[in-house]
Enzyme design. Structure first.
Site, PDB file in Angstrom:
ATOM      1  N   HIS A  59      37.539  43.614  29.459  1.00 14.59           N
ATOM      2  CA  HIS A  59      36.851  44.335  28.265  1.00 14.59           C
ATOM      3  C   HIS A  59      37.870  44.250  26.875  1.00 14.59           C
ATOM      4  O   HIS A  59      37.605  44.324  25.779  1.00 14.59           O
ATOM      5  CB  HIS A  59      36.375  45.542  28.587  1.00 14.59           C
ATOM      6  CG  HIS A  59      35.279  45.288  29.149  1.00 14.59           C
ATOM      7  ND1 HIS A  59      33.963  46.078  28.848  1.00 14.59           N
ATOM      8  CD2 HIS A  59      34.712  44.566  30.185  1.00 14.59           C
ATOM      9  CE1 HIS A  59      33.050  46.148  29.510  1.00 14.59           C
ATOM     10  NE2 HIS A  59      33.207  45.039  30.497  1.00 14.59           N
TER      11      HIS A  59
ATOM     12  N   SER B  41      35.505  38.173  27.430  1.00 17.15           N
ATOM     13  CA  SER B  41      35.104  37.274  28.312  1.00 17.15           C
ATOM     14  C   SER B  41      35.337  35.841  27.798  1.00 17.15           C
ATOM     15  O   SER B  41      34.969  35.514  26.790  1.00 17.15           O
ATOM     16  CB  SER B  41      33.856  37.308  28.824  1.00 17.15           C
ATOM     17  OG  SER B  41      33.640  38.574  29.528  1.00 17.15           O
TER      18      SER B  41
ATOM     19  N   LYS C  31      20.037  39.598  32.351  1.00 14.83           N
ATOM     20  CA  LYS C  31      20.642  38.125  33.369  1.00 14.83           C
ATOM     21  C   LYS C  31      21.124  38.684  34.215  1.00 14.83           C
ATOM     22  O   LYS C  31      20.903  37.979  35.457  1.00 14.83           O
ATOM     23  CB  LYS C  31      21.095  37.405  32.200  1.00 14.83           C
ATOM     24  CG  LYS C  31      21.289  36.001  32.681  1.00 14.83           C
ATOM     25  CD  LYS C  31      22.045  34.974  31.485  1.00 14.83           C
ATOM     26  CE  LYS C  31      22.100  33.652  32.191  1.00 14.83           C
ATOM     27  NZ  LYS C  31      22.476  32.561  31.126  1.00 14.83           N
ATOM     28  N   ASP C  32      22.028  39.552  34.374  1.00  8.78           N
ATOM     29  CA  ASP C  32      23.065  39.987  35.704  1.00  8.78           C
ATOM     30  C   ASP C  32      21.941  40.339  36.607  1.00  8.78           C
ATOM     31  O   ASP C  32      22.101  40.134  37.923  1.00  8.78           O
ATOM     32  CB  ASP C  32      23.979  41.027  35.189  1.00  8.78           C
ATOM     33  CG  ASP C  32      25.296  40.396  34.750  1.00  8.78           C
ATOM     34  OD1 ASP C  32      25.278  39.091  34.455  1.00  8.78           O
ATOM     35  OD2 ASP C  32      26.131  41.209  34.252  1.00  8.78           O
TER      36      ASP C  32
ATOM     37  N   GLU D  89      37.171  33.981  61.035  1.00 10.50           N
ATOM     38  CA  GLU D  89      35.919  33.952  60.285  1.00 10.50           C
ATOM     39  C   GLU D  89      35.966  32.592  59.306  1.00 10.50           C
ATOM     40  O   GLU D  89      36.903  32.152  59.046  1.00 10.50           O
ATOM     41  CB  GLU D  89      35.820  35.137  59.259  1.00 10.50           C
ATOM     42  CG  GLU D  89      35.567  36.432  60.431  1.00 10.50           C
ATOM     43  CD  GLU D  89      34.017  36.549  60.773  1.00 10.50           C
ATOM     44  OE1 GLU D  89      33.642  35.834  61.796  1.00 10.50           O
ATOM     45  OE2 GLU D  89      33.407  37.386  60.363  1.00 10.50           O
TER      46      GLU D  89
END
Lengths: 246, 426
Positions: free
Chosen positions: B217, B221, B245-246, B289
């Site tokens: 922040h 971005s 959108k997220d 895994e």
């Protein structure tokens, strides 16, 4: 970007399909099990018959320590029947107020009785081999249901070249081929094997049906929610919504 | 102080009262409502938010599981099975937590890939990236310690194999392993400390997530063009644009997550995970895994001790080389901001680099394949080639290509790139 996304899909498929398979033994054949399909449920009749086979044959040597008699209600036994089944077995409980251990009939809340006092006595009765606990057997074997079915029906005399031994039996599906368990089922072999495999599948995954039912609801909810969110997203991003957002 | 005056007072008097004393609502408004972000994010930019939600899901389910878990070698396997069968919705918590780990890695790997593809780690976002690599390391340790807890054959033997790696450290190796185990084998003290670490680390991870978000922040971005926003035309406020959108992206991800969790919850586990740990019986195959397979392949890729010529004195044993390469494969990520010498951020405008990156992804997949096979023959060779490519990309391609590559024309601004794309569509 499209290329990369298709690649990621490939990546996922590759990893999902990679599974380590132990060598030597013959891979199990594919069978159709009603409960294995996407929305499949357990065949209750078969599972109940499988319990019969288990209690008459398997349970003489194998433990099933994570299952309680009360769980039998889930496959259609009535509460009274469950009580009667449990009461056939006796449990060592205690100590009582006199400091003594005592025997009492099993209750529905008790787990399935072990046929042996402990691991040593189980081995002593089985020529040194330990019959595995059956609570998770379908999950704990490569091939799951198919493997167990093939194993139960795959006992043969040893082929030439393999020396017959006392108390060791031959089964091509067992890793290494030589198994300490004698052929457990013979009467109506195919049917009994199918039934007991379905019983074992239920025992390993008793919440499968509830899980699938909940899964349908969860995914439907998420789909609707995603649809609504998509509409909102489109509105917010359309030119009409532009004035409001800034 | 003119900044704080500009922020509109809250209509709700309770919120206003709280905010005057603790400006938490002002902070949220500043960072998640008015916060200006590039307008051209694609769906790859959803994974930060997805990871945050997954972290919350994992912590919540994990706390419920921990309430029913017993960290003792004699009871751990049984307690996990009991909570699955006899605790209300225990099966659900376990299925979500177990598959959540896999989906956490899927999201993390996509998030990392996105950073690499669009050069998000470059100046001025080095610290965001470095914090992110720390988060990856913590995620790995957390999932590894968590995998130990059911005390199955794979838990026990996986723990044995990985902790034994420290014995490759010269001179103090064996003492180090004894110290890690809290004894002379993987046993109750090991299980206890792994349980403590598995419970503790996610909360430390949360603290690092806060730093990670604080840093992003601060710098703002990156975006698919890799060009910094230059004017108000290039950005939009975070809310409602990206909250919408997220949310949509998150729901799509959750649909896949739910599909696996409810309809194939055991697809990603091995049969050996359903047998209790027996220290006297080694399973035929010890596979980690799926998300550790590429690293496992790097670990096993080294087979030759490096000796002082014409003597038998081992300088660098094969095992130690493997361990160093394994550590190096993650540590090298910390240096990406300086290994990548190209002035262009986004791979969109780097035609050659794009293909090199593609090859790197191929090498990771090949490593994953190799890690799942037994260490011999062709898969082993693939693992070695993959290991070479993995490091070759970071240590040779990145520094050199940046100097020689002829990049495509970079758009002047984000809005120019967006307009051009819209124009092409119409």
């Amino acid at each position: 970007m499209r290329k990369i996304i298709s690649f990621l899909v490939l990546f996922a498929i590759l990893f999902l399909s990679v599974s380590a398979v132990a060598g030597e033994s013959v891979p199990p054949l594919q069978h159709n099990w009603s409960h294995k399909s996407l929305f499949g449920t357990y065949d209750r009749e078969a599972v109940r018959r499988g319990y019969q086979v288990y209690s008459e044959v398997c349970s003489l040597c194998h433990t099933m320590k994570f299952v309680s008699y009360r769980n039998l209600a889930d496959i259609g036994f009535l509460p009274k029947e469950v009580k009667n089944i449990a009461a056939q077995y006796s449990v060592t409980d205690g100590p009582n107020d006199d400091g003594e251990m005592f025997e009492r009939p099993a209750l529905p809340s008790d787990t399935f009785m072990s046929p042996f006092k402990n691991e040593k006595s189980a081995r002593a009765a089985n020529n040194g081999a330990l019959p595995p606990d059956m609570s998770l057997l379908v999950f704990a074997r490569e091939g799951g249901e198919d493997y167990i079915y093939d194993l139960l029906t795959g006992f043969t005399p040893p082929p030439t070249g393999i020396q017959a031994q006392t108390d060791i039996y031959y089964n091509k599906y067992f890793p290494g081929g030589q198994i300490a368990m004698p052929q457990p089922l013979s009467d109506n072999l195919d049917q009994s094997a199918q039934d007991v495999v379905q019983f074992l599948a239920w025992v390993s995954d008793p919440y499968m049906e509830q899980r699938k039912r909940m899964g349908v609801k969860v995914i439907l909810f998420l789909l609707v929610f995603a649809g609504v969110t998509f509409k909102i997203k489109q509105r917010v991003w359309s030119k009409a919504g532009k004035g409001k957002t800034n | 102080m003119s900044d704080s005056e500009k922020i509109k007072k809250f209509d709700n008097s309770v919120i206003q009262w709280i905010d005057k004393r603790l400006p938490i609502f002002s902070l949220l408004k500043k960072e998640y409502v008015r916060f200006q972000v590039p307008r051209n994010f694609n769906y790859l930019w959803n994974f930060g938010a997805i990871l945050l939600v997954l972290l919350v899901i994992m912590i919540v389910t994990g706390i419920f599981l921990a309430m029913n878990y017993t960290p003792h070698t004699a009871l751990a396997f049984d307690s996990v099975e009991r909570m699955t069968r006899d605790v209300n919705y225990g099966w659900l918590m376990r299925a979500v937590h177990m598959n959540g780990a896999s989906f956490f890695f899927i999201a993390a790997y996509i998030h990392i890939f996105r950073c690499i593809y669009y050069g998000s780690y470059k100046n001025p976002r080095e610290i965001v990236w470095i914090l992110g690599v720390f988060l990856l390391m913590m995620l790995m340790v957390t999932s590894f310690t968590g995998y130990c807890l059911p005390w199955s054959q794979l838990s026990g033997w996986g723990t044995t194999v990985i902790t034994s790696l420290f014995s490759a450290v010269p001179l103090v190796g064996d003492s180090l392993v004894t110290w890690l185990w809290g004894g002379f084998s993987v046993d109750n003290p090991t299980l206890n400390r792994f349980f403590v670490l598995h419970f503790l680390l996610p909360f430390i991870l949360c603290a690092f997530v806060l730093l990670h978000i604080w840093a992003i922040h601060t710098t703002g971005s990156n975006n698919p063009t890799g060009v910094e926003p230059k004017s108000g035309k290039d950005t939009v406020p975070f809310h409602p644009r990206y909250t919408a959108k997220d949310s949509f992206g998150l729901l799509l991800f959750l649909i896949v997550f739910a599909a696996v969790t409810f309809f194939a919850p055991f697809a990603l586990t091995e049969p050996e995970h359903f047998r209790p740990f027996d220290p006297l019986q080694t399973p035929e195959h010890i596979v980690p895994e799926w998300y550790f397979l590429p690293f496992y392949a790097i670990l096993r890729a080294f087979t030759m001790d490096i000796c002082i010529p014409f003597t038998q004195i081992v300088l660098l044993s094969a095992k130690l080389q493997g361990v160093l390469a394994l550590l190096g494969s993650v540590v090298v990520l910390l240096f990406l901001p300086w290994l990548d010498t190209s002035p262009v951020r986004s791979a969109r405008y780097r035609p050659v680099y794009k293909w090199c990156l593609f090859l790197w992804v191929v090498s990771v997949v090949v490593l994953g394949y190799s890690g799942a096979q037994s260490a011999e023959g062709l898969p082993m060779l693939f693992g070695q080639i993959g290991t070479f490519f993995y490091f070759f990309h970071f240590l040779a391609v990145m520094p050199l290509l940046g100097k020689f590559e002829k990049t495509l024309l970079i758009p002047d601004s984000i809005s120019e790139a967006v307009d051009k794309k819209m124009g092409m569509k119409n």
